[in-house]
Design an enzyme around this catalytic site. Structure first.
Site, mmCIF file in Angstrom:
data_model
loop_
_atom_site.group_PDB
_atom_site.id
_atom_site.type_symbol
_atom_site.label_atom_id
_atom_site.label_comp_id
_atom_site.label_asym_id
_atom_site.label_seq_id
_atom_site.Cartn_x
_atom_site.Cartn_y
_atom_site.Cartn_z
ATOM 1 N N ASP A 122 -28.175 -10.126 17.415
ATOM 2 C CA ASP A 122 -27.652 -9.218 16.349
ATOM 3 C C ASP A 122 -28.977 -8.855 15.017
ATOM 4 O O ASP A 122 -29.648 -9.943 14.951
ATOM 5 C CB ASP A 122 -26.632 -9.842 15.611
ATOM 6 C CG ASP A 122 -26.085 -9.232 15.178
ATOM 7 O OD1 ASP A 122 -25.827 -7.648 14.656
ATOM 8 O OD2 ASP A 122 -24.070 -9.557 15.451
ATOM 9 N N GLU A 136 -17.747 -6.841 7.181
ATOM 10 C CA GLU A 136 -18.648 -7.884 8.031
ATOM 11 C C GLU A 136 -17.827 -9.259 6.817
ATOM 12 O O GLU A 136 -17.340 -8.902 5.716
ATOM 13 C CB GLU A 136 -20.306 -8.001 8.120
ATOM 14 C CG GLU A 136 -20.567 -6.869 8.907
ATOM 15 C CD GLU A 136 -21.859 -6.807 9.146
ATOM 16 O OE1 GLU A 136 -22.224 -8.120 9.968
ATOM 17 O OE2 GLU A 136 -22.379 -5.479 9.378
#
Length: 656
Positions: free
Chosen positions: A328, A528
């Site tokens: 990521d 997020e």
């Protein structure tokens, strides 16, 4: 062989393999002992082989390329760099194998640009990479197309995953995957960071809306269909020129972190990890998903980016995944002892491609040195490069022309076309969950006088949520969505076309008394960690809508609430001041799908019924840890003249 004999055999094999592969890396060897014990004692993980048949010609071709590659070329294939930090000139000088545009980045850095700029840069990158000396290895360009090609002005924005989970319509979801792939191809990318297969267990988590459900069975059912939509079906149209490379994410356990903290720690036993959080990965791999993204999160204290047991022994071993694992966004930097510019631990654990921003040159040079000094085995590098090249080969990229010359490349008419918008509108209709309909106030007669209240009613950015044009979303002007339609606009078309009247007031003021009030409100967009919260009480997070509802009810008006959210929230106070209450999730650009269900036909009768069913239980308190007795259970949803799909639950009374 008896159980203890098996345990000792696996321990010896993995211990010797790691020691031989790393030379003197005793920490990895020690880790191998623990992992070998797990392998010997845990039979819960699925045992699979790659669903794609072995291709001897492909493997021989890749072997030939790897044999002629320098170490510098190999390491370049193991790095993906975000756009603002790399140029065409850099790609000419450094053999980097992939680029991406992150949540806020574009060919113009951190500003929105027209489609022509995206395609022009994709062509330029292709030409520069093609002109490099030595072997031609095509470039991957990844994008966060998580609910449509959500980076490009004019694209179709579909409902977020939580809404799609409420549809239970896997055929529709597969079509959405295909439509997304086609709109991504238009702008020149060939790789998407979707689907998210998290099984969210705590609604405080800011990525809950990226999860289809908290029920592993629902995620398991949807996972292969969205992959087939994006990539095509094995043996039929797999990775044809109408499809893109998909990424299942975030492996594994990202939806189970303690307290719902993003990038946190999932503290569960291995059986729970397999049964709950891995549910979508087995069918996704069987459907041929080609890349899997490692999670930021940890499992019982160990960061996934350094978890060799799960990335290598389980995912690539037991589960037969033969694509590549991508990290990521700077995720390797969170591994203890690592930074953005160095992380041999992540590579040794099984991350094949590191995702990095500004220090990519340092990461590139440091990784070369770490192979040269033995910190990273050469065999690990060759395995990673083979996996990356295998995906590029399967996607046909070695023979692919410039992105603008690919079928539909640069074809602006594909973005937000009638077919894709119609598909998105259908998804909106099917995702709506009717939670309350006191006195059968819905559907609304089309010739009624309707007052629509709340800023959210005419805000396409708000109804689309995060990951829409920008990372956090929230673009507050509808001009940014030239082909979209707000909830208000959809209601106006439906009601005015039948002789009714509609008025709009953000604060609920009116001059002519309406027959009905539609109040549209909900969460402001987020993505997020920015969306992590500490309470499920919506009125605590935003008390203004409740005050507006109280004002309307004090005027003795019939109120229909449309709630926009990325998760179920405790809204009993708001619901008790509403005659009807609709969970609309984050519907995207096609707000007219709401009017399709809520407003009658001109001649009477319904256009469409409420078909959505909760894919998450609805909370009966602000306490996120208390879902054992929800207000509305999984699968609940009212319909016109129907009882719920599950045992009937009484609508909530006055707020507690």
């Amino acid at each position: 062989m008896r159980k203890n004999q098996k345990r000792n055999f696996f321990k010896l094999v993995i211990f010797l393999g790691l020691v031989a592969g790393t030379g003197v890396n005793t920490s990895l060897a020690a880790q191998a002992t623990t992992e070998a014990e797990r392998i010997a004692d845990t039979d819960d993980w699925p045992h699979m082989e790659s669903p794609l048949p072995h291709d001897e010609n492909m493997e021989a071709y890749i072997t030939q390329i790897i044999g002629s590659m320098s170490l510098k070329e190999k390491i370049g294939q193991m790095i993906v760099v975000e756009l603002p930090f790399i140029s065409a000139e850099d790609l000419a000088e450094f053999p980097i194998g992939a680029v991406l545009n992150g949540g806020d980045s574009s060919p113009g850095g951190y500003k929105a640009l027209p489609l022509t700029d995206w395609v022009a840069l994709a062509d330029k990158f292709h030409d520069v990479v093609k002109a490099r000396k030595g072997n031609y290895i095509p470039l991957l360009w990844g994008t966060d197309a998580v609910h449509g090609q959500n980076k490009i002005v004019g694209a179709t924005i579909f409902p977020h995953n939580i809404g799609l989970g409420a549809t239970r319509d896997t055929a529709l979801i597969r079509k959405i995957g295909l439509a997304t792939a086609q709109e991504v191809i238009v702008s020149g990318q060939n790789w998407v960071f979707a689907p998210t297969l998290a099984v969210a267990q705590n609604y405080l988590w800011g990525r809950t809306y990226e999860s289809y459900s908290n029920d592993p069975a629902i995620v398991k059912e949807i996972a292969p269909e969205i992959v087939k939509g994006l990539q095509g079906e094995i043996g039929v149209d797999f990775l044809s020129d109408r499809h893109v490379i998909a990424t299942a994410k975030h492996f594994v356990g990202d939806g189970g972190t303690s307290g719902g903290r993003d990038q946190g720690d999932t503290r569960v036993d291995e059986k729970t990890l397999v049964k709950t959080h891995t549910a979508g990965y087995e069918p996704a791999i069987k459907a041929g998903v080609q890349t899997i993204m490692a999670s930021y999160s940890s499992w019982n204290g160990l960061k996934m980016h350094e978890n060799r047991y799960l990335l290598t022994d389980v995912l690539k071993g037991r589960m037969g995944f033969d694509g590549f694992v991508v990290g990521d966004w700077n995720g390797h930097a969170q591994v203890p002892g690592c930074s953005k510019s160095t992380c041999p631990q992540a590579i040794n654990a099984g991350v094949d491609m590191l995702m990095v921003t500004e220090p990519w040159k340092e990461l590139y040079l440091n990784t070369i040195r770490q192979v040269e000094n033995g910190e990273i085995p050469a065999s690990r590098i060759d395995d990673a490069v083979r996996r990356v090249l295998r995906v590029k080969y399967r996607a046909g990229l070695f023979n692919s022309p410039q992105p603008s010359l690919r079928p539909d490349g640069g074809n602006y008419s594909i973005l937000g076309n009638t077919a894709n918008r119609s598909l998105a509108r259908q998804a909106v209709r099917e995702s709506l969950v009717l939670l309350k309909n006191q006195g059968d106030i819905l559907p609304i007669p089309a010739n009624s006088r309707v007052l629509v209240v709340g800023k959210a009613a005419n805000d396409i950015g708000m109804q689309s949520g995060g990951w829409t044009l920008t990372w956090q979303g929230g673009i507050g002007h509808n001009d940014a969505f030239p082909k979209g339609e707000s909830i208000l606009q959809g209601l106006q078309h439906a009601i005015e076309a039948s002789g009714g009247k509609i008025a709009f007031s953000e604060n609920g003021d009116f001059t002519e008394r309406p027959d009905y009030v539609i109040a549209v409100f909900g969460e402001m967009p987020y993505a997020e960690m920015k969306g992590d919260i500490d309470t499920l009480s919506f009125s605590t997070l935003n008390g203004a809508p409740l005050e507006l509802l109280k004002k309307l009810k004090a005027a003795n008006l019939p109120v229909i609430s449309v709630f926009l959210s990325g998760r179920p929230l405790w809204v009993s106070p708001e619901m008790s001041h509403s005659d009807a209450f609709v969970a609309a999730w984050l519907p995207g650009t096609e707000g007219a799908g709401i009017a399709d269900v809520m407003v009658q036909k001109p001649e009477g009768g319904i256009n469409f019924n409420f078909e959505g069913r909760l894919s998450f239980p609805w909370p009966d308190s602000p306490d996120a840890s208390d879902l054992s007795h929800p207000l509305f259970p999984l699968g609940y949803g009212l319909g016109y003249q129907q009882v719920p799909a599950v045992e009937k639950v009484q609508p909530p009374g006055e707020p507690k």
